[in-house]
Design an enzyme around this catalytic site. Structure first.
Site, mmCIF file in Angstrom:
data_model
loop_
_atom_site.group_PDB
_atom_site.id
_atom_site.type_symbol
_atom_site.label_atom_id
_atom_site.label_comp_id
_atom_site.label_asym_id
_atom_site.label_seq_id
_atom_site.Cartn_x
_atom_site.Cartn_y
_atom_site.Cartn_z
ATOM 1 N N PRO A 2 0.744 -1.253 0.000
ATOM 2 C CA PRO A 2 0.000 0.000 0.000
ATOM 3 C C PRO A 2 0.780 1.314 0.000
ATOM 4 O O PRO A 2 0.848 1.996 1.002
ATOM 5 C CB PRO A 2 -0.885 -0.104 1.254
ATOM 6 N N GLU A 3 1.353 1.682 -1.125
ATOM 7 C CA GLU A 3 1.716 3.081 -1.330
ATOM 8 C C GLU A 3 0.665 3.572 -2.316
ATOM 9 O O GLU A 3 -0.277 2.825 -2.630
ATOM 10 C CB GLU A 3 3.157 3.210 -1.857
ATOM 11 N N LYS A 52 -2.814 7.979 -0.102
ATOM 12 C CA LYS A 52 -2.996 6.600 0.340
ATOM 13 C C LYS A 52 -4.424 6.343 0.828
ATOM 14 O O LYS A 52 -4.686 5.347 1.489
ATOM 15 C CB LYS A 52 -1.976 6.272 1.438
ATOM 16 N N ARG A 253 11.363 4.850 10.569
ATOM 17 C CA ARG A 253 11.272 4.053 9.334
ATOM 18 C C ARG A 253 12.669 3.802 8.810
ATOM 19 O O ARG A 253 13.581 4.594 9.028
ATOM 20 C CB ARG A 253 10.463 4.809 8.267
#
Length: 264
Positions: A2-3, A52, A253
């Site tokens: 999911p980008e 998104k 991240r």
DNA sequence: GGCTTATGCGCAG
DNA sequence: TGCGCCTAAGCCA
């Protein structure tokens, strides 16, 4: 997964197979029972991707908002669909196909005001025709954070995630630690243009493949890590210069880059 | 079969 | 800054 490309691909798919039909909606898991009841039997007017976020305009109802987060998935099966397996937040069914939503961060109904607020806090989405890159440029100028962090900020740029940001910065030889306001205009233009190209390719293929065939270790199909220049390639030689790819944590991240190709 | 890791993000503190 | 969400692919045995 999911980008932004995943989201727009889903919106396209749902428009193709569900639009205009009266759809059955249920929440086998039980966490969206009330919402599902409100849209059950109503028609999907239009599905739209924004960064998104997935927004579904439902006839005579509020807007269905879905955000997949890190884990969420939409799975499609042909009718007649077997009974739901696992934690299905939303089962949405047309006559031909059945769509199961699992593990989303958000699955909710939003009033027009809330939809406007949601969209207002998002930066331009390179996958949208109405995107204005100048908004992203001024957001970058007004901040003083590493460019790698800025590209992940959805209020600067909507739809780019950890894979695309690593690959975009590598392709243009940009130091991920460069301050966002030090970015040169020419580099911004190049980044935006590549973001449009890369994300569109992702929408078409459903995967993130950023490497050029000539840069791949193997000819032809990009497999696994072969699909990327630096993302998840810690310690492996850079495809351009052979220097070991590095990894660091930035805002929780993983950031990947080539210290040689991406030096200031 | 089990374990690790993750493409996101809101929230507590 | 770190946790929680809670799916599924990739890797190992």
């Amino acid at each position: 997964m999911p980008e932004g490309h995943t989201i727009h691909r889903l919106a396209n798919r749902h428009n193709r197979v569900l639009r205009g039909e009266r759809l059955r909606a249920s929440s086998p898991q039980g966490r969206f029972t009330a919402g599902a009841a409100l849209i059950d039997g109503r028609a999907l007017v239009r599905a739209e991707g924004y960064g998104k976020h997935l927004l579904y305009d439902i006839e005579g109802s509020s807007t269905l908002h879905v955000h997949l987060g890190l884990y969420g998935t939409f799975r499609e099966v042909v009718q007649p669909a077997p009974g739901p397996v696992g934690l299905v937040r939303l089962r949405w069914e047309g006559t031909q196909t059945c769509h199961d939503l699992r593990g989303p961060t958000a699955c909710e109904l939003l009033e027009p005001d809330a939809v406007r607020r949601l969209v207002a806090r998002l930066g331009p989405d390179p996958l949208r025709r109405d995107a204005d890159p100048e908004r992203a440029w001024s957001a970058l100028r007004s901040r003083r954070i590493p460019i790698a962090a800025a590209l992940m900020d959805q209020s600067v740029l909507a739809g780019v995630g950890n894979v695309y940001r690593a690959e975009l910065l590598f392709v243009h030889g940009i130091d991920p630690f460069l301050s966002s306001r030090e970015l040169r205009r020419a580099d911004f233009d190049a980044l935006w243009s590549s973001a449009v190209t890369m994300l569109r390719a992702g929408v078409r293929s459903g995967r993130i493949v950023t490497t050029e065939p000539t840069d791949r270790a193997l000819r032809g199909r990009a497999v696994g890590a072969d699909a990327h220049y630096v993302y998840r390639r810690t310690g492996l030689p850079c495809r351009r210069c052979g220097t070991g790819v590095r990894r660091a944590e930035m805002a929780g991240r993983n950031l990947y880059w080539c210290p040689s190709c991406q030096a200031s």
